[in-house]
Structures are given as structure tokens and as C-alpha cells.
Motif scaffolding. Structure first.
Motif, mmCIF file in Angstrom:
data_model
loop_
_atom_site.group_PDB
_atom_site.id
_atom_site.type_symbol
_atom_site.label_atom_id
_atom_site.label_comp_id
_atom_site.label_asym_id
_atom_site.label_seq_id
_atom_site.Cartn_x
_atom_site.Cartn_y
_atom_site.Cartn_z
ATOM 1 N N UNK A 28 -8.189 8.238 -25.945
ATOM 2 C CA UNK A 28 -8.852 9.436 -25.427
ATOM 3 C C UNK A 28 -8.961 10.514 -26.486
ATOM 4 N N UNK A 29 -7.935 10.686 -27.292
ATOM 5 C CA UNK A 29 -7.923 11.756 -28.276
ATOM 6 C C UNK A 29 -9.001 11.589 -29.337
ATOM 7 N N UNK A 30 -9.597 10.418 -29.442
ATOM 8 C CA UNK A 30 -10.635 10.198 -30.432
ATOM 9 C C UNK A 30 -12.042 10.374 -29.864
ATOM 10 N N UNK A 31 -12.156 10.711 -28.587
ATOM 11 C CA UNK A 31 -13.447 10.812 -27.923
ATOM 12 C C UNK A 31 -13.925 12.255 -27.811
ATOM 13 N N UNK A 32 -15.216 12.409 -27.902
ATOM 14 C CA UNK A 32 -15.856 13.655 -27.496
ATOM 15 C C UNK A 32 -15.880 13.702 -25.969
ATOM 16 N N UNK A 33 -15.585 14.855 -25.405
ATOM 17 C CA UNK A 33 -15.589 15.009 -23.945
ATOM 18 C C UNK A 33 -16.586 16.089 -23.550
ATOM 19 N N UNK A 34 -17.363 15.786 -22.555
ATOM 20 C CA UNK A 34 -18.349 16.740 -22.075
ATOM 21 C C UNK A 34 -18.178 17.026 -20.595
ATOM 22 N N UNK A 35 -18.671 18.168 -20.189
ATOM 23 C CA UNK A 35 -18.777 18.532 -18.785
ATOM 24 C C UNK A 35 -20.259 18.615 -18.420
ATOM 25 N N UNK A 36 -20.596 18.036 -17.298
ATOM 26 C CA UNK A 36 -21.944 18.105 -16.755
ATOM 27 C C UNK A 36 -21.842 18.550 -15.300
ATOM 28 N N UNK A 37 -22.937 18.996 -14.758
ATOM 29 C CA UNK A 37 -22.948 19.354 -13.344
ATOM 30 C C UNK A 37 -24.260 18.914 -12.714
ATOM 31 N N UNK A 38 -24.191 18.708 -11.412
ATOM 32 C CA UNK A 38 -25.383 18.269 -10.691
ATOM 33 C C UNK A 38 -25.408 18.911 -9.324
ATOM 34 N N UNK A 39 -26.460 19.655 -9.082
ATOM 35 C CA UNK A 39 -26.691 20.269 -7.781
ATOM 36 C C UNK A 39 -27.578 19.339 -6.960
ATOM 37 N N UNK A 94 -18.787 17.095 -13.388
ATOM 38 C CA UNK A 94 -18.283 15.828 -13.892
ATOM 39 C C UNK A 94 -17.807 15.991 -15.333
ATOM 40 N N UNK A 95 -16.714 15.317 -15.666
ATOM 41 C CA UNK A 95 -16.361 15.200 -17.069
ATOM 42 C C UNK A 95 -16.679 13.780 -17.522
ATOM 43 N N UNK A 96 -16.944 13.651 -18.796
ATOM 44 C CA UNK A 96 -17.344 12.372 -19.352
ATOM 45 C C UNK A 96 -16.846 12.280 -20.790
ATOM 46 N N UNK A 97 -16.685 11.050 -21.265
ATOM 47 C CA UNK A 97 -16.181 10.845 -22.619
ATOM 48 C C UNK A 97 -17.080 9.873 -23.370
ATOM 49 N N UNK A 98 -17.191 10.089 -24.677
ATOM 50 C CA UNK A 98 -17.974 9.183 -25.505
ATOM 51 C C UNK A 98 -17.384 9.141 -26.901
ATOM 52 N N UNK A 99 -17.690 8.063 -27.603
ATOM 53 C CA UNK A 99 -17.269 7.909 -28.987
ATOM 54 C C UNK A 99 -18.338 8.528 -29.861
ATOM 55 N N UNK A 100 -18.084 9.748 -30.325
ATOM 56 C CA UNK A 100 -19.078 10.474 -31.094
ATOM 57 C C UNK A 100 -19.386 9.872 -32.451
ATOM 58 N N UNK A 101 -18.534 8.980 -32.939
ATOM 59 C CA UNK A 101 -18.771 8.388 -34.259
ATOM 60 C C UNK A 101 -19.979 7.460 -34.255
ATOM 61 N N UNK A 102 -20.459 7.099 -33.087
ATOM 62 C CA UNK A 102 -21.601 6.203 -33.002
ATOM 63 C C UNK A 102 -22.933 6.923 -32.971
ATOM 64 N N UNK A 103 -22.932 8.219 -33.202
ATOM 65 C CA UNK A 103 -24.166 8.995 -33.172
ATOM 66 C C UNK A 103 -24.473 9.460 -31.764
ATOM 67 N N UNK A 104 -25.724 9.747 -31.500
ATOM 68 C CA UNK A 104 -26.121 10.242 -30.197
ATOM 69 C C UNK A 104 -25.975 11.742 -30.092
ATOM 70 N N UNK A 105 -26.067 12.235 -28.881
ATOM 71 C CA UNK A 105 -26.027 13.679 -28.658
ATOM 72 C C UNK A 105 -25.003 14.023 -27.596
ATOM 73 N N UNK A 106 -24.317 15.133 -27.816
ATOM 74 C CA UNK A 106 -23.292 15.561 -26.869
ATOM 75 C C UNK A 106 -23.883 16.098 -25.566
ATOM 76 N N UNK A 107 -25.137 16.521 -25.581
ATOM 77 C CA UNK A 107 -25.715 17.168 -24.406
ATOM 78 C C UNK A 107 -26.584 16.231 -23.559
ATOM 79 N N UNK A 108 -26.566 14.937 -23.858
ATOM 80 C CA UNK A 108 -27.341 13.973 -23.082
ATOM 81 C C UNK A 108 -26.406 13.046 -22.304
ATOM 82 N N UNK A 109 -26.505 13.006 -21.000
ATOM 83 C CA UNK A 109 -25.596 12.166 -20.216
ATOM 84 C C UNK A 109 -25.616 10.692 -20.636
#
Length: 125
Positions: A28-39, A94-109
Motif C-alpha cells: 500500500x505504501x508504494x501506491x498513489x491513493x485518490x479520492x473520488x465522489x459520485x452524486x 470513494x478511495x482508490x489506489x494505483x501504481x503510479x510508476x506505470x504512468x497514467x493520470x491521478x485524476x482519471x478513475x
């Protein structure tokens, strides 16, 4: 990585809440974590993200200067401090986690691999 959100509830406009996202998993400590919300009836919206070391914070425009994301890797927990809440902040968070070392964007679910079940935040006027 298994993730569980908590801290949601019903508050009045102008109040504060702190959400927590507790995660299990040794990496977990190696992952980027994001918060998203949905109405209801809306698309999932980016709220905030934080890099694995606690740096590289980013925020959605609608919450900038009101919300703060932080993490405590020793506790495998990420927090979202929400101040000056408004009725428009009402959503499932919602919280979510991803491996940021693989590229991509932090703001895209779609770049996130692991998701919690969500916690409801309701702000009354």
C-alpha cells in the motif's frame, strides 16, 4: 489491496468532516491513493490524490482550498479533511489506489486498480 472508507455522515453547510481510507496489503505504501465522489445521476468526479511518499498532492477544482489529502503509511491510512462543506459536496466518496510508476493520470478513475465500497457524505443547507 483492500480498502475501506469511513467517516461519512450528515452535516450542515459550513461544517467539516474527515474521511479515512484504511488499506490492507504490504504494498500500500508504494501506491498513489485518490479520492473520488459520485452524486446520483452524475459521473464519478476526481476529488484529490496523493503520491506514495505523501508528496505530489492534487485536487479537483471544486474542492481546492477547502479539502486536504494526507496519508500515514505507518497506519496504512489516507485521510481527506473536508472543510467549509457545501450542499454540492453531497455524494458517495470513494478511495482508490494505483501504481503510479506505470504512468497514467491521478485524476482519471480508469487508471485506478483498487477501490473501496464508498462512504456517504450528505451536506444540508
Amino acid at each position: 489491496v483492500h480498502m475501506v472508507e469511513s467517516g461519512g455522515g450528515l452535516v450542515q453547510a459550513g461544517d467539516s468532516l474527515r474521511l479515512s481510507c484504511a488499506a490492507s496489503g504490504r504494498t500500500f505504501s508504494s501506491y498513489t491513493v485518490g479520492w473520488f465522489r459520485q452524486a446520483p445521476g452524475e459521473e464519478r468526479e476526481f476529488v484529490a490524490a496523493i503520491g506514495w511518499s505523501g508528496g505530489r498532492e492534487s485536487y479537483g477544482n471544486s474542492v481546492k482550498d477547502r479539502f486536504t489529502i494526507s496519508r500515514d503509511n505507518a497506519k496504512n491510512t489516507v485521510y481527506l479533511q473536508m472543510n467549509t462543506l457545501e450542499p454540492k459536496d453531497t455524494a458517495v466518496y470513494y478511495c482508490a489506489a494505483r501504481d503510479g510508476s506505470g504512468g497514467g493520470r491521478d485524476d482519471y478513475p480508469r487508471f485506478y486498480d483498487y477501490w473501496g465500497q464508498g462512504t456517504q457524505v450528505t451536506v444540508s443547507s
